[in-house]
Design an enzyme around this catalytic site. Structure first.
Site, PDB file in Angstrom:
ATOM      1  N   ASN A  13       0.753  -1.334  -0.083  1.00  0.00           N
ATOM      2  CA  ASN A  13      -0.101  -0.149  -0.148  1.00  0.00           C
ATOM      3  C   ASN A  13       0.702   1.310  -0.150  1.00  0.00           C
ATOM      4  O   ASN A  13       0.530   2.090  -0.668  1.00  0.00           O
ATOM      5  CB  ASN A  13      -0.760   0.039   1.194  1.00  0.00           C
ATOM      6  CG  ASN A  13      -2.124  -0.935   0.896  1.00  0.00           C
ATOM      7  OD1 ASN A  13      -2.429  -1.106  -0.001  1.00  0.00           O
ATOM      8  ND2 ASN A  13      -2.857  -1.381   2.098  1.00  0.00           N
ATOM      9  N   VAL A  14       1.613   1.174   1.015  1.00  0.00           N
ATOM     10  CA  VAL A  14       2.579   2.563   0.999  1.00  0.00           C
ATOM     11  C   VAL A  14       3.705   2.656  -0.091  1.00  0.00           C
ATOM     12  O   VAL A  14       3.523   3.756  -0.812  1.00  0.00           O
ATOM     13  CB  VAL A  14       3.380   2.801   2.383  1.00  0.00           C
ATOM     14  CG1 VAL A  14       4.201   3.935   2.239  1.00  0.00           C
ATOM     15  CG2 VAL A  14       2.510   2.690   3.587  1.00  0.00           C
ATOM     16  N   ASP A  34       9.664  -5.952  -4.981  1.00  0.00           N
ATOM     17  CA  ASP A  34       9.070  -6.800  -3.796  1.00  0.00           C
ATOM     18  C   ASP A  34       9.813  -8.042  -3.821  1.00  0.00           C
ATOM     19  O   ASP A  34      10.713  -8.245  -4.788  1.00  0.00           O
ATOM     20  CB  ASP A  34       7.511  -6.780  -4.183  1.00  0.00           C
ATOM     21  CG  ASP A  34       6.856  -6.817  -2.644  1.00  0.00           C
ATOM     22  OD1 ASP A  34       6.973  -7.587  -2.009  1.00  0.00           O
ATOM     23  OD2 ASP A  34       6.027  -5.776  -2.382  1.00  0.00           O
ATOM     24  N   ARG A  85       0.550  -2.501  10.643  1.00  0.00           N
ATOM     25  CA  ARG A  85       0.261  -2.350  11.902  1.00  0.00           C
ATOM     26  C   ARG A  85      -1.367  -3.267  11.561  1.00  0.00           C
ATOM     27  O   ARG A  85      -2.209  -2.718  10.448  1.00  0.00           O
ATOM     28  CB  ARG A  85      -0.200  -1.247  12.537  1.00  0.00           C
ATOM     29  CG  ARG A  85       0.782  -0.812  13.389  1.00  0.00           C
ATOM     30  CD  ARG A  85       0.453   0.207  14.563  1.00  0.00           C
ATOM     31  NE  ARG A  85       0.224   1.669  13.861  1.00  0.00           N
ATOM     32  CZ  ARG A  85      -0.228   2.599  14.526  1.00  0.00           C
ATOM     33  NH1 ARG A  85      -0.681   2.352  15.856  1.00  0.00           N
ATOM     34  NH2 ARG A  85      -0.642   3.830  14.138  1.00  0.00           N
ATOM     35  N   VAL A 121      10.692   4.402   5.551  1.00  0.00           N
ATOM     36  CA  VAL A 121       9.243   4.647   6.137  1.00  0.00           C
ATOM     37  C   VAL A 121       8.675   3.508   7.018  1.00  0.00           C
ATOM     38  O   VAL A 121       7.611   3.794   7.839  1.00  0.00           O
ATOM     39  CB  VAL A 121       8.220   4.772   4.873  1.00  0.00           C
ATOM     40  CG1 VAL A 121       6.872   5.109   5.181  1.00  0.00           C
ATOM     41  CG2 VAL A 121       8.799   5.508   3.884  1.00  0.00           C
ATOM     42  N   ASN A 123       7.798   0.970   9.968  1.00  0.00           N
ATOM     43  CA  ASN A 123       7.703   1.282  11.488  1.00  0.00           C
ATOM     44  C   ASN A 123       8.301  -0.044  12.213  1.00  0.00           C
ATOM     45  O   ASN A 123       8.436  -1.169  11.743  1.00  0.00           O
ATOM     46  CB  ASN A 123       6.215   1.360  11.832  1.00  0.00           C
ATOM     47  CG  ASN A 123       5.904   2.916  11.393  1.00  0.00           C
ATOM     48  OD1 ASN A 123       6.724   3.757  11.794  1.00  0.00           O
ATOM     49  ND2 ASN A 123       4.937   3.138  10.442  1.00  0.00           N
ATOM     50  N   ARG A 154      -0.963  15.805   9.237  1.00  0.00           N
ATOM     51  CA  ARG A 154      -2.007  15.454  10.007  1.00  0.00           C
ATOM     52  C   ARG A 154      -2.277  16.758  10.936  1.00  0.00           C
ATOM     53  O   ARG A 154      -3.541  16.999  10.870  1.00  0.00           O
ATOM     54  CB  ARG A 154      -1.884  14.214  10.950  1.00  0.00           C
ATOM     55  CG  ARG A 154      -1.852  12.758   9.891  1.00  0.00           C
ATOM     56  CD  ARG A 154      -1.860  11.722  10.734  1.00  0.00           C
ATOM     57  NE  ARG A 154      -1.911  10.624   9.929  1.00  0.00           N
ATOM     58  CZ  ARG A 154      -1.368   9.444  10.098  1.00  0.00           C
ATOM     59  NH1 ARG A 154      -0.387   9.151  11.027  1.00  0.00           N
ATOM     60  NH2 ARG A 154      -1.640   8.405   9.102  1.00  0.00           N
ATOM     61  N   HIS A 178       7.732   9.184  16.141  1.00  0.00           N
ATOM     62  CA  HIS A 178       6.641   9.135  15.262  1.00  0.00           C
ATOM     63  C   HIS A 178       5.054   8.849  16.173  1.00  0.00           C
ATOM     64  O   HIS A 178       5.132   8.123  16.979  1.00  0.00           O
ATOM     65  CB  HIS A 178       6.614   7.799  14.316  1.00  0.00           C
ATOM     66  CG  HIS A 178       5.701   7.840  13.350  1.00  0.00           C
ATOM     67  ND1 HIS A 178       4.895   8.944  12.803  1.00  0.00           N
ATOM     68  CD2 HIS A 178       5.343   6.882  12.471  1.00  0.00           C
ATOM     69  CE1 HIS A 178       4.061   8.491  11.810  1.00  0.00           C
ATOM     70  NE2 HIS A 178       4.453   7.227  11.662  1.00  0.00           N
TER      71      HIS A 178
HETATM   72  N1  APR Z   1      11.966  -6.726  -0.214  1.00  0.00           N
HETATM   73  C1  APR Z   1      11.087  -6.170  -0.687  1.00  0.00           C
HETATM   74  N2  APR Z   1       9.811  -6.231  -0.339  1.00  0.00           N
HETATM   75  C2  APR Z   1       9.364  -6.838   0.834  1.00  0.00           C
HETATM   76  C3  APR Z   1      10.177  -7.563   1.709  1.00  0.00           C
HETATM   77  C4  APR Z   1      11.563  -7.403   1.124  1.00  0.00           C
HETATM   78  N3  APR Z   1      12.344  -8.199   1.885  1.00  0.00           N
HETATM   79  N4  APR Z   1       9.352  -7.919   2.596  1.00  0.00           N
HETATM   80  C5  APR Z   1       8.455  -7.520   2.642  1.00  0.00           C
HETATM   81  N5  APR Z   1       8.197  -6.813   1.453  1.00  0.00           N
HETATM   82  C6  APR Z   1       7.028  -6.235   0.953  1.00  0.00           C
HETATM   83  C7  APR Z   1       5.621  -7.097   1.088  1.00  0.00           C
HETATM   84  O1  APR Z   1       5.690  -8.094   0.035  1.00  0.00           O
HETATM   85  C8  APR Z   1       4.518  -6.236   0.788  1.00  0.00           C
HETATM   86  O2  APR Z   1       4.109  -6.192  -0.463  1.00  0.00           O
HETATM   87  O3  APR Z   1       6.642  -4.928   1.442  1.00  0.00           O
HETATM   88  C9  APR Z   1       5.066  -4.667   1.193  1.00  0.00           C
HETATM   89  C10 APR Z   1       4.712  -4.237   2.387  1.00  0.00           C
HETATM   90  O4  APR Z   1       3.256  -3.515   2.169  1.00  0.00           O
HETATM   91  P1  APR Z   1       1.929  -3.541   2.731  1.00  0.00           P
HETATM   92  O5  APR Z   1       1.945  -4.894   3.668  1.00  0.00           O
HETATM   93  O6  APR Z   1       0.901  -3.395   1.985  1.00  0.00           O
HETATM   94  O7  APR Z   1       2.300  -2.656   4.056  1.00  0.00           O
HETATM   95  P2  APR Z   1       2.070  -1.149   3.824  1.00  0.00           P
HETATM   96  O8  APR Z   1       0.764  -0.588   4.415  1.00  0.00           O
HETATM   97  O9  APR Z   1       2.690  -0.614   2.614  1.00  0.00           O
HETATM   98  O10 APR Z   1       3.043  -0.680   5.021  1.00  0.00           O
HETATM   99  C11 APR Z   1       4.739  -0.926   4.955  1.00  0.00           C
HETATM  100  O11 APR Z   1       5.054   1.048   5.921  1.00  0.00           O
HETATM  101  O12 APR Z   1       4.008   2.964   7.053  1.00  0.00           O
HETATM  102  C12 APR Z   1       4.669   1.565   7.147  1.00  0.00           C
HETATM  103  O13 APR Z   1       3.983   0.730   9.393  1.00  0.00           O
HETATM  104  C13 APR Z   1       4.021   0.543   7.660  1.00  0.00           C
HETATM  105  O14 APR Z   1       5.846  -0.823   8.251  1.00  0.00           O
HETATM  106  C14 APR Z   1       4.915  -0.667   7.579  1.00  0.00           C
HETATM  107  C15 APR Z   1       5.288  -0.387   6.167  1.00  0.00           C
END
Ligand code: APR
Length: 316
Positions: A13-14, A34, A85, A121, A123, A154, A178
């Site tokens: 998402n982020v 990814d 989270r 970014v 957490n 925010r 944060h």
């Molecule tokens: N290398 C690349 N990507 C990875 C790895 C890695 N070793 N491990 C995990 N990922 C990818 C996951 O496969 C996933 O697609 O990171 C992505 C995380 O995406 P989401 O689960 O959607 O999480 P998101 O909401 O984007 O948050 C990511 O940002 O704001 C912070 O607290 C939040 O720590 C969290 C991070």
């Protein structure tokens, strides 16, 4: 001039939303990375976003990959890889899993994009920035964390909403860790130059502070997963300042030693962000109460880093 190159690690998402904002601002070419199991997601999102280019009118090459070789030559790397989270979790609950992820990602960055500036970014942010710094071995000006841009956005949103004015006219500053750990500075908050205290009473200002602090949790509760539009927006604001060498003053998690009496940790402070990353930390005067809040925030950052060091002695 060649286009800038931005690699975004984590196409969730982020990460994907960072790609969206960066493309909309035509900041440069974008690589969405990814894990191998999710390479299709990274590639699909990259292709989908690319197909919006003729409508949104940006010329950027956007690719999805699981191969860090594709990050070679990156000017900026944004690290969003990690678990987010879920309801009932604090940011600190993510620590063990996300240290492992950020450590492995940082090793790849050090190998393949050794000249990049890294924006972290994931957490809990203050511990993840430390992990990226220790693992990459990059100088402290090239490691920076995104938290303050989001928290201050925010806060500005809630202040603008409370007064009923444009967010463009609300300027604010905050320090510290944060979310819950942020140190709000209403004394340094103004609305088109007018101190906010002349426009809002203390109770309303404090309510805005509290809502900004808990803003992430409020969103987790509402939608069952963590926020991404504003976190990505804050990250891309920092990337833009670096790529365009704008010398913007933004609140970032930057390495502070003597500054604010921090003693060698990454904490949220106002920084000048430009082509060299964190080019300067700006020290502002704090009154006794503000300094006490800052000290408390820094002590939580130290505790978090202590947990990282205990669990992963190689990061000491
Ligand atoms: N290398 C690349 N990507 C990875 C790895 C890695 N070793 N491990 C995990 N990922 C990818 C996951 O496969 C996933 O697609 O990171 C992505 C995380 O995406 P989401 O689960 O959607 O999480 P998101 O909401 O984007 O948050 C990511 O940002 O704001 C912070 O607290 C939040 O720590 C969290 C991070």
């Amino acid at each position: 001039m060649p286009r800038a190159k931005i690699s975004i690690i984590g196409a969730g998402n982020v990460g994907a939303t960072c790609a969206h904002w960066a493309a909309a601002k035509e900041l440069g070419d974008i690589v969405l990375v990814d894990i191998p199991d999710k390479v299709g997601v990274a590639q699909g999102k990259a292709l989908d976003l690319s197909c919006s280019a003729p409508i949104e009118r940006f010329d950027s090459e956007i690719i999805g990959t699981a191969d860090y070789k594709d990050t070679e030559g990156s000017d900026v790397v944004i690290v969003t890889a990690g678990i987010p989270r879920k309801p009932g979790m604090s940011r600190d609950d993510l620590i063990a899993t996300n240290v492992k992820i950020v450590k492995s990602v940082s090793e790849q960055i050090a190998t393949h994009a050794p000249d990049s500036i890294v924006i972290v970014v994931a957490n809990p942010l203050d511990a993840m920035v430390y992990t990226a710094w220790k693992t990459t071995g990059f100088p402290t000006n090239r490691i920076v964390g995104q938290a303050g841009c989001l928290d201050v956005a925010r806060f500005r949103h809630f202040i603008a909403d409370a007064i009923g004015v444009s967010i463009e006219d609300v300027q604010a500053l905050l320090l510290g860790g944060h979310g819950d750990d942020m140190v709000p500075l209403p004394r340094y908050t103004s609305v088109h130059g007018i101190p906010v205290h002349q426009l809002l009473d203390d109770k309303t200002i404090n309510a805005c502070v509290d809502r900004a602090k808990a803003g992430g949790g409020e969103i987790v509760k509402l939608m069952g997963s963590s926020a991404y539009y504003a976190p990505a927006s804050g990250s891309v604001q920092m990337a833009e300042a670096i790529i365009k060498d704008k010398k913007r003053i933004l609140p970032c998690a930057a390495y502070c030693d003597a500054e604010y009496g921090v003693g060698g940790y990454f904490v949220g402070v106002p920084c000048i962000l430009g082509a060299n990353g964190v080019e300067q930390i700006i020290q502002i005067d704090l009154d006794t109460d503000e300094q006490a809040l800052m000290d408390e925030s820094v002590s939580h950052v130290k505790d978090l880093v202590g947990v990282v060091q205990e669990t992963f002695p190689e990061l000491v």
